[in-house]
Design a protein around this motif. Structure first.
Motif, PDB file in Angstrom:
ATOM      1  N   VAL A  61     -27.126   7.297   0.456  1.00  0.00           N
ATOM      2  CA  VAL A  61     -28.545   6.976   0.618  1.00  0.00           C
ATOM      3  C   VAL A  61     -29.379   8.182   0.213  1.00  0.00           C
ATOM      4  CG1 VAL A  61     -30.305   6.269   2.268  1.00  0.00           C
ATOM      5  CG2 VAL A  61     -27.974   5.443   2.529  1.00  0.00           C
ATOM      6  N   SER A  62     -28.915   9.349   0.652  1.00  0.00           N
ATOM      7  CA  SER A  62     -29.632  10.577   0.358  1.00  0.00           C
ATOM      8  C   SER A  62     -29.673  10.841  -1.149  1.00  0.00           C
ATOM      9  CB  SER A  62     -28.950  11.704   1.130  1.00  0.00           C
ATOM     10  OG  SER A  62     -29.170  12.929   0.552  1.00  0.00           O
ATOM     11  N   LYS A  74     -22.671   5.132   3.790  1.00  0.00           N
ATOM     12  CA  LYS A  74     -22.859   6.457   4.381  1.00  0.00           C
ATOM     13  C   LYS A  74     -24.171   7.088   3.904  1.00  0.00           C
ATOM     14  CE  LYS A  74     -18.793   7.033   6.462  1.00  0.00           C
ATOM     15  NZ  LYS A  74     -17.553   7.422   5.800  1.00  0.00           N
ATOM     16  N   ASP A  75     -24.700   7.944   4.743  1.00  0.00           N
ATOM     17  CA  ASP A  75     -26.022   8.500   4.453  1.00  0.00           C
ATOM     18  C   ASP A  75     -26.043   9.412   3.233  1.00  0.00           C
ATOM     19  OD1 ASP A  75     -27.309   7.174   6.415  1.00  0.00           O
ATOM     20  OD2 ASP A  75     -27.071   8.734   7.927  1.00  0.00           O
ATOM     21  N   PHE A  76     -24.886   9.997   2.868  1.00  0.00           N
ATOM     22  CA  PHE A  76     -24.976  10.900   1.726  1.00  0.00           C
ATOM     23  C   PHE A  76     -25.243  10.142   0.416  1.00  0.00           C
ATOM     24  CE2 PHE A  76     -20.354  10.440   2.390  1.00  0.00           C
ATOM     25  CZ  PHE A  76     -19.917  10.046   1.145  1.00  0.00           C
ATOM     26  N   PRO A  85     -14.935  11.172  -5.605  1.00  0.00           N
ATOM     27  CA  PRO A  85     -14.142  12.065  -4.751  1.00  0.00           C
ATOM     28  C   PRO A  85     -13.718  11.415  -3.431  1.00  0.00           C
ATOM     29  CG  PRO A  85     -16.089  13.195  -5.560  1.00  0.00           C
ATOM     30  CD  PRO A  85     -16.229  11.770  -5.964  1.00  0.00           C
ATOM     31  N   ASN A  86     -14.478  10.416  -2.987  1.00  0.00           N
ATOM     32  CA  ASN A  86     -14.160   9.799  -1.706  1.00  0.00           C
ATOM     33  C   ASN A  86     -13.267   8.573  -1.798  1.00  0.00           C
ATOM     34  OD1 ASN A  86     -15.639  11.349   0.402  1.00  0.00           O
ATOM     35  ND2 ASN A  86     -17.328  10.929  -0.990  1.00  0.00           N
ATOM     36  N   MET A  95     -13.309  15.362  17.792  1.00  0.00           N
ATOM     37  CA  MET A  95     -12.804  16.651  17.307  1.00  0.00           C
ATOM     38  C   MET A  95     -11.561  16.435  16.456  1.00  0.00           C
ATOM     39  SD  MET A  95     -11.537  19.784  19.573  1.00  0.00           S
ATOM     40  CE  MET A  95     -10.305  18.684  20.216  1.00  0.00           C
ATOM     41  N   ARG A 150     -29.477   8.603  -3.454  1.00  0.00           N
ATOM     42  CA  ARG A 150     -30.367   7.594  -4.036  1.00  0.00           C
ATOM     43  C   ARG A 150     -31.818   7.991  -3.850  1.00  0.00           C
ATOM     44  NH1 ARG A 150     -27.907   1.840  -2.318  1.00  0.00           N
ATOM     45  NH2 ARG A 150     -26.760   1.449  -4.225  1.00  0.00           N
ATOM     46  N   ALA A 151     -32.130   8.440  -2.641  1.00  0.00           N
ATOM     47  CA  ALA A 151     -33.511   8.797  -2.347  1.00  0.00           C
ATOM     48  C   ALA A 151     -33.953   9.976  -3.205  1.00  0.00           C
ATOM     49  CB  ALA A 151     -33.666   9.124  -0.872  1.00  0.00           C
ATOM     50  N   ARG A 152     -33.002  10.860  -3.558  1.00  0.00           N
ATOM     51  CA  ARG A 152     -33.361  11.981  -4.414  1.00  0.00           C
ATOM     52  C   ARG A 152     -33.586  11.528  -5.846  1.00  0.00           C
ATOM     53  NH1 ARG A 152     -29.395  14.927  -1.667  1.00  0.00           N
ATOM     54  NH2 ARG A 152     -27.891  14.579  -3.307  1.00  0.00           N
ATOM     55  N   GLY A 153     -33.048  10.349  -6.186  1.00  0.00           N
ATOM     56  CA  GLY A 153     -33.270   9.825  -7.517  1.00  0.00           C
ATOM     57  C   GLY A 153     -32.153  10.110  -8.504  1.00  0.00           C
ATOM     58  N   HIS A 154     -30.945  10.334  -8.025  1.00  0.00           N
ATOM     59  CA  HIS A 154     -29.819  10.519  -8.933  1.00  0.00           C
ATOM     60  C   HIS A 154     -29.523   9.211  -9.662  1.00  0.00           C
ATOM     61  CE1 HIS A 154     -28.417  14.541  -7.931  1.00  0.00           C
ATOM     62  NE2 HIS A 154     -28.755  14.289  -6.686  1.00  0.00           N
ATOM     63  N   ASN A 161     -20.188  12.003  -8.771  1.00  0.00           N
ATOM     64  CA  ASN A 161     -20.215  13.093  -7.794  1.00  0.00           C
ATOM     65  C   ASN A 161     -19.962  12.654  -6.361  1.00  0.00           C
ATOM     66  OD1 ASN A 161     -20.826  15.233  -9.537  1.00  0.00           O
ATOM     67  ND2 ASN A 161     -22.936  14.526  -9.661  1.00  0.00           N
ATOM     68  N   GLU A 162     -20.475  11.483  -6.020  1.00  0.00           N
ATOM     69  CA  GLU A 162     -20.441  11.116  -4.598  1.00  0.00           C
ATOM     70  C   GLU A 162     -19.320  10.135  -4.279  1.00  0.00           C
ATOM     71  OE1 GLU A 162     -22.537  12.658  -2.663  1.00  0.00           O
ATOM     72  OE2 GLU A 162     -23.970  13.428  -4.125  1.00  0.00           O
TER      73      GLU A 162
END
Lengths: 675, 297
Positions: B187-188, B183-185, B206-207, B1, B190-194, B202-203
Motif C-alpha cells: 500500500v505504501s 500488507k502495508d508495504f 522477494p516475498n 517474538m 502504491r501511495a508513493r506512486g511506484h 522490488n516488493e
C-alpha cells in the motif's frame, strides 16, 4: 481470602537456541495466587507474561520447556502432570479467556451449541439442566436476549459480544481460577470499559480468582487487587495494586507510569530510553540497567534479588528501592507541545463522501458511485500548515477511510480535496502527478507490515529518495545516513533487516521513510498502537521533534484519546463516518461536548485505581449509519426525540471555536455533563 | 517474538545464504537422502558418456536377454544391448528436458500469477478463467496432440512441457501474491506512486520467490514423470537414444522372464523422482515455508 490456590515456585522456562545454548524466557518466578483475588500481570511484549499465565494452566508452548520449578495447583505440580489428568483440571478448575474471542470461537457452530459443549465437558449437568444453564450464563455476562444469542453464529456478534461469550464459556465449568490473556486488547474503548466492568462484577459475584495479563496499565488498574510487573522474564515488582500505581518503588514501573499519556495532562510524556533486552542477550547485572535513571556501578555487575518489604507488603527487585520509596509519587512532567501553526491552509477537505457500496453494472459503465447513504459523508475540515489534527473514533467510524482518500488510495464519491488552496488532488491515485504523491506520505500502524521483510533498512529508505529525487550512489547513502540520524538510529542499522529490529526501531525506520520524501503532510494511521507503552512516548516525541524541525502537518488517526490529547492541536471526533465535533484539543476535552465525545472520554482507562470509567451509553455496535437524522441517535443517552431521528443536527460553535454537531443547545450540554 | 531476533546477524552475501540453505537441507535425514540422490543423478548425467562400458546402440543378437553377470552387470535386453550402459545414460535426456521445462514453467507461471494477483479485477478474472479452462484439459491428450503435430524434437518438448506445467504455478504464485498484496508495504509503495513493474520487482518477488521456487521444484518431479510417460507411449525420445520411459515400454512384455531389463530403468526413474521430491520438501522446510511445523514461539 487467605487460601492459596496456585503456587508458582522458582519457575524457569526456556528453549535451546540453534547453537545449543539454553535461553530463558522466564527466570526463577515465584508467586502465589490467593482465592478470590485478581492479580494483574503487566509487562511489555516479550517480558514472558503470557508464558507465565499459560504455565499456570500447565501448558508450555511448543518449543519451550520447563527448566526448573513448579506450578502447584491443589498441591499437585501441573507441569509434571499427564495430559489426561490435566484435562480434568483445565476448564473445570482453571479456565482461560483468550485475547481474540473471534478466533477462539468455532465459526460454524452456534453460540448455544459451543457453550453446551463446554458444559458437557466441564460440568455434570444433565441435558435439560444444561439448556437452562446456557441462558443463565449468557444472562450473567449481560448479553441481551440470551435465547436469540444462543442461536446465532459467532460472526453475527460484535467483538465485545464475542468476548462475553468467551467469558460465559470459561464460566461454564465454574472454575476456581480464571486466566485472562489480554482479554480487552483489540476492543473499542467503550466496549473495553464495559467488558472490564463485567469482569469486575463476575470476580465479586462468583469469588473466582483471576489472573489478568495485559500490557495496558489502564485496564490492569481497573480490575486487579494485586499487580505483578514483569521485565525480561523476571518479576521486578509485586504488590497491592494501589501502592504500585501510586507509589511505584521500582524504576521500571516508575518510568512506565511516567511515559503513559494521560487525559488530564496535555503535552508529551517523557519517554524511557532503549528497549527491553532480548532473551539470551542478558548480561550479568540488572536486566533494566541500560534504561534505568537510578542505576549505579553495582547494578552493572550484580543482579538484584527480589526483596520482600514487610511494611508495604511488596516485593521489589532493585538495590535502590529505598531512595525511590521516599520520592516515588509519580510526578508526571510533560513536554508542552509547541505549535508551529501558520495561518495558511494547506489542505481543504470539503463535502467529501466515500462509499464502500458495490457498483452495479450501469454505475460501472458510467464510472460513478451511487449510494445515498455512504460510509463517510459530509466531511469538511480545513487543515492549517504546521498543524497536528487528530481524527478520533471507534472502529468503523471512518477515520482510516478518510486517511486513505487523502492519500488517494480510495476513490471518493463526492467532494473536493484541495492542496495549498489551489491544487485539487484527484481521488484516483493514477491521475495524481508525482509531486502530488510526494507531498503526502503515510506512516502505518504496524511496522511489521509496512516494511518489506526482505529489504534492508537502507533499501527501504532509499525507495522514496530514488523515486522522487533520483538520487544514486554516494549521495543516496549520505541522505539515508542523515535520515537515520534524524530518527536517532545509528549508521550500522543500514544493513539490518526489519526482523532484526525492535518494534520501536521499526517504526522509526517507517518515520524516516516518510520524511525521506520531504512531504508537506504526513498521515499517521494509529502509529503508536502496535508499540509498547515505554516506546510509544519515544515515538511521539520523535514525531513532535521532526514536526518542529520541518514544519510538517500531521493528520493523526487514533482510537487512543490520551495519545491524541498529548500530541494534537485540533481534534475531530467521528461517529459512523460523520463528524460530531471539531475543535482545538483543549476544548474538545472539556465541556460542553458532543454526547459521543462524552461517551469516549468517559470510557478512557487511566492507570489509576481511583479513576473509574464512566459508562454512559450502551456498547452496541451499529452496522450502518442511519439514513437520516443524527448519526449518533442509536446510542445517544440524551436523545431528544423525533428531531434527532429526522433532522441532521446543526453545527453549534462555542466561544473558543469548538464546533459541535448536536440538537441539544450548548448551555444544556454544558450543564448536564458536569456530573 | 521470533527466535531469529536473538542473533542480530549482519547482511549476508547471496552465496552465504544459498550455502546456509543447503546445509540446513542436508541436516535432516530426508533432505540428506534427497539431495544425495539428486546430486548422484546429476553427476551421473554429466559423466555417463565417459564411463559407459559399452556402446548403447550396439546390437548383438548373440547376447539377447542375458541375465546379469560380471560382464553385463544388469544383463542385456532383447536386442542384446547392455542394460547397465543404457540405464546410466537413460536419465540424461529426461533430466535436461524437464529441467529447462521447469524453468520455463516457473518463469511464465510465476510472472503471470504475480501480475494477476497484483492487478486483480477484470484482468485477473479473465486470465484465471483461461488458466482454469486449460487446467481442465487432460494434459496427456494435449501433449500428444502437440507432439504429433509438431514432432518430438527438444525445441517442441521443452516449451510444451513448460507451458502445461506452468498453469499450476500461476495459481500458486497468485495465491502467494494475494498474501503479500494486503500488507502495508505494498500500500505504501502504491501511495508513493511506484509503477506496477517496480512493485512486482522490488516488493512482491522477494516475498513470493521462495513459495514459487518450492512449487517449481515439485513440478519438476511431476514433469519428469510426465515426460517419461510420453516416452513410454513412444512420443518422447526416439529410439535408439536410451531413455527410461522408452526402456520400460520396450521391456515390459518380457517382464515375466527377463525382469532385469525393466527393473533397472524403473529404479532409475523412481529414485530420481523421489530424490527431487525429498529435496523439494527439505528446501521448503529450510526456507521456513512448510506449514506443518510451526516456529516454536
Amino acid at each position: 481470602m487467605t487460601e492459596i490456590i496456585q503456587k508458582v515456585k522458582n519457575l524457569s522456562i526456556g528453549f535451546k537456541s540453534k547453537k545449543g545454548e539454553e535461553i530463558l524466557i522466564l527466570r526463577n518466578i515465584s508467586t502465589n495466587i490467593k482465592k478470590g483475588e485478581t492479580v494483574g500481570i503487566v509487562g511489555e511484549s516479550g517480558s514472558g507474561k503470557s508464558t507465565l499465565a499459560l504455565a499456570m494452566m500447565g501448558y508450555v508452548k511448543h518449543g519451550l520447556y520447563t527448566i526448573g520449578g513448579e506450578c502447584e495447583f491443589n498441591s499437585s505440580n501441573l507441569l509434571k502432570m499427564k495430559n489426561r489428568d490435566l484435562e480434568k483440571i483445565r476448564g473445570r478448575k482453571i479456565a482461560m479467556i483468550p485475547q481474540n474471542a473471534g478466533q477462539a470461537l468455532t465459526p460454524n457452530l452456534k453460540i448455544g451449541y459451543q457453550i453446551d459443549e463446554a458444559l458437557q465437558l466441564h460440568s455434570d449437568l444433565k441435558e435439560e439442566e444444561r439448556e437452562q444453564k446456557i441462558s443463565e450464563l449468557l444472562n450473567k455476562v449481560r448479553l441481551p436476549s440470551p435465547e436469540t444469542i444462543a442461536l446465532r453464529y459467532p460472526h453475527e456478534l460484535s467483538g465485545g459480544q464475542q468476548q462475553r461469550v468467551a467469558v460465559a464459556m470459561a464460566l461454564a465449568g465454574t472454575p476456581d481460577l480464571l486466566l485472562l490473556d489480554e482479554p480487552t486488547t483489540g476492543l473499542d474503548v467503550t466496549t473495553q470499559a464495559h467488558v472490564l466492568e463485567l469482569l469486575n462484577f463476575i470476580a465479586k459475584d462468583t469469588g473466582t480468582s483471576m489472573v489478568y495479563v495485559s500490557h495496558d496499565l489502564g485496564a490492569i488498574a481497573q480490575v486487579s487487587d494485586r499487580i505483578i510487573v514483569m521485565y525480561s522474564g523476571e518479576i521486578v515488582l509485586e504488590g497491592p495494586s494501589r501502592d504500585i500505581l501510586k507509589k511505584p518503588i521500582h524504576p521500571y514501573t516508575y518510568g512506565l507510569l511516567k511515559s503513559i499519556p494521560k487525559l488530564s495532562l496535555a503535552g508529551l510524556p517523557q519517554s524511557m530510553p532503549g528497549s527491553q533486552p532480548q532473551p539470551g542477550t542478558m548480561h550479568r547485572g540488572c536486566s533494566f540497567f541500560d534504561r534505568c535513571d537510578f542505576s549505579e556501578e553495582k547494578c552493572k555487575s550484580n543482579s538484584p534479588q527480589l526483596e520482600y518489604l514487610e511494611e508495604l507488603n511488596t516485593s521489589v527487585r532493585c538495590f535502590n528501592h529505598k531512595s525511590l520509596m521516599n520520592d516515588s509519587q509519580v510526578n508526571q512532567t510533560v513536554n508542552k507541545i509547541k505549535t508551529s501553526l501558520q495561518d495558511k491552509e494547506i489542505l481543504n477537505i470539503s463535502e467529501v463522501s466515500i462509499s464502500y457500496a458495490k457498483q452495479n453494472l450501469l454505475d460501472q459503465v458510467l464510472n460513478r458511485i451511487s449510494d445515498d447513504n455512504p460510509t463517510v459523508k459530509d466531511i469538511n475540515i480545513n487543515i492549517k500548515k504546521g498543524e497536528t489534527i487528530a481524527l478520533v473514533g471507534e472502529s468503523g467510524s471512518g477515520k482510516s477511510t478518510i486517511l486513505k482518500s487523502i492519500a488517494g488510495l480510495l476513490r471518493t464519491k463526492g467532494g473536493v480535496i484541495k492542496f495549498d488552496q489551489k491544487r485539487n488532488l484527484s481521488s484516483d491515485l493514477k491521475e495524481r502527478d508525482p509531486n502530488d504523491l510526494r507531498i503526502i506520505q503515510l506512516i502505518f500502524q504496524n511496522p511489521d507490515e509496512s516494511l518489506n521483510p526482505n529489504h534492508t533498512v537502507e533499501e527501504i529508505i532509499a525507495q522514496p529518495l530514488k523515486l522522487y529525487f533520483g538520487l544514486k550512489g554516494e549521495e543516496l547513502k549520505k541522505n539515508i545516513k542523515e535520515l537515520l540520524q534524524k530518527v536517532r538510529l545509528g549508521e550500522f542499522y543500514m544493513s539490518r533487516y526489519p526482523r532484526q529490529l525492535s518494534g520501536g526501531e521499526k517504526q522509526r525506520v517507517a518515520v524516516a521513510r516518510a520524511f525521506a520524501a520531504k512531504p508537506d503532510i504526513i498521515l499517521c494511521d494509529e502509529v503508536t498502537s502496535a508499540l509498547d507503552v515505554s516506546v510509544q512516548a519515544a515515538v511521539l516525541n520523535l514525531l513532535q521533534q521532526l514536526k518542529e524541525d520541518f514544519g510538517t502537518t500531521y493528520i493523526f488517526v487514533s482510537h487512543d484519546l490520551a495519545v491524541v490529547r498529548a500530541i494534537s492541536d485540533r481534534v475531530a471526533v467521528l461517529y459512523q463516518g460523520r463528524l460530531c465535533e471539531v475543535g482545538p484539543s483543549k476544548d474538545v476535552y472539556q465541556f460542553p461536548s458532543h454526547p459521543y465525545t462524552e461517551v469516549l472520554l468517559g470510557a478512557v482507562l487511566e492507570p489509576d485505581p481511583d479513576i473509574k470509567p464512566k459508562l454512559v451509553a450502551e456498547d452496541i455496535v451499529e452496522e450502518k449509519p442511519p439514513q437520516k437524522g443524527c448519526s449518533f441517535q442509536g446510542r445517544c443517552s440524551r436523545i431528544l426525540g423525533d428531531i434527532c431521528k429526522n433532522e441532521i443536527p446543526p453545527w453549534q460553535i462555542t466561544n473558543s471555536g469548538n464546533s459541535i454537531r448536536c440538537h441539544i443547545p450548548l448551555k444544556e450540554l454544558q450543564k448536564d455533563q458536569i456530573n | 517474538m521470533k527466535l531469529d531476533n536473538i542473533y542480530q546477524e549482519e547482511k549476508k552475501s547471496n552465496f552465504a545464504k544459498v550455502s546456509e540453505i543447503i546445509i540446513t537441507m542436508a541436516s535432516r535425514p530426508s533432505g540428506f537422502i534427497g539431495l544425495s540422490i539428486l546430486i548422484f543423478h546429476v553427476i551421473l548425467a554429466f559423466i555417463s558418456p565417459y564411463i559407459a562400458p559399452y556402446d548403447f546402440k550396439a546390437i548383438n543378437p548373440t547376447l539377447m536377454l542375458q541375465a546379469p553377470s560380471a560382464e553385463y552387470w544388469f544383463g542385456t535386453d532383447d536386442l542384446g544391448r547392455d542394460v547397465f550402459t543404457r540405464t546410466i545414460l537413460g536419465g540424461r535426456t529426461a533430466l535436461t528436458i524437464t529441467f529447462f521445462g521447469s524453468l520455463i514453467a516457473l518463469l511464465w507461471g510465476g510472472l503471470l500469477g504475480i501480475f494477476c494477483g497484483l492487478v486483480g479485477g477484470k484482468t485477473d478474472d479473465i486470465v484465471m478463467r483461461i488458466v482454469d479452462a486449460f487446467l481442465s484439459i487432460p494434459w496427456i491428450l494435449a501433449m500428444l496432440l502437440i507432439v504429433s503435430l509438431l514432432g518430438t524434437s527438444t525445441e517442441v518438448l521443452i516449451p510444451a512441457l513448460g507451458f502445461f506445467y506452468g498453469k499450476g504455478i500461476v495459481r500458486v504464485a497468485r495465491a502467494a501474491t494475494h498474501d503479500v498484496i494486503a500488507k502495508d508495504f505494498i500500500v505504501s509503495a502504491r501511495a508513493r506512486g511506484h509503477s506496477n513493474f517496480s512493485i512486482i520487482w522490488n516488493e512482491i518477488i522477494p516475498n513470493v520467490r521462495d513459495a514459487i521456487l518450492v512449487e517449481g521444484a515439485m513440478r519438476w518431479s511431476w514433469m519428469l514423470l510426465g515426460f517419461s510417460s510420453l516416452s513410454f507411449l513412444g512420443f518422447g525420445v526416439s529410439p535408439p537414444t536410451p531413455d527410461w520411459g522408452l526402456m520400460i515400454s520396450n521391456a515390459r512384455g518380457l517382464m515375466s522372464f527377463a525382469y532385469w531389463s525393466v527393473i533397472a530403468p524403473i529404479v532409475g526413474l523412481s529414485s530420481l523422482i523421489i530424490g527431487i521430491n525429498l529435496t523439494a520438501d527439505a528446501f521448503a522446510k529450510a526456507l521456513g515455508i512448510d506449514r506443518s511445523t510451526k516456529a516454536p514461539v
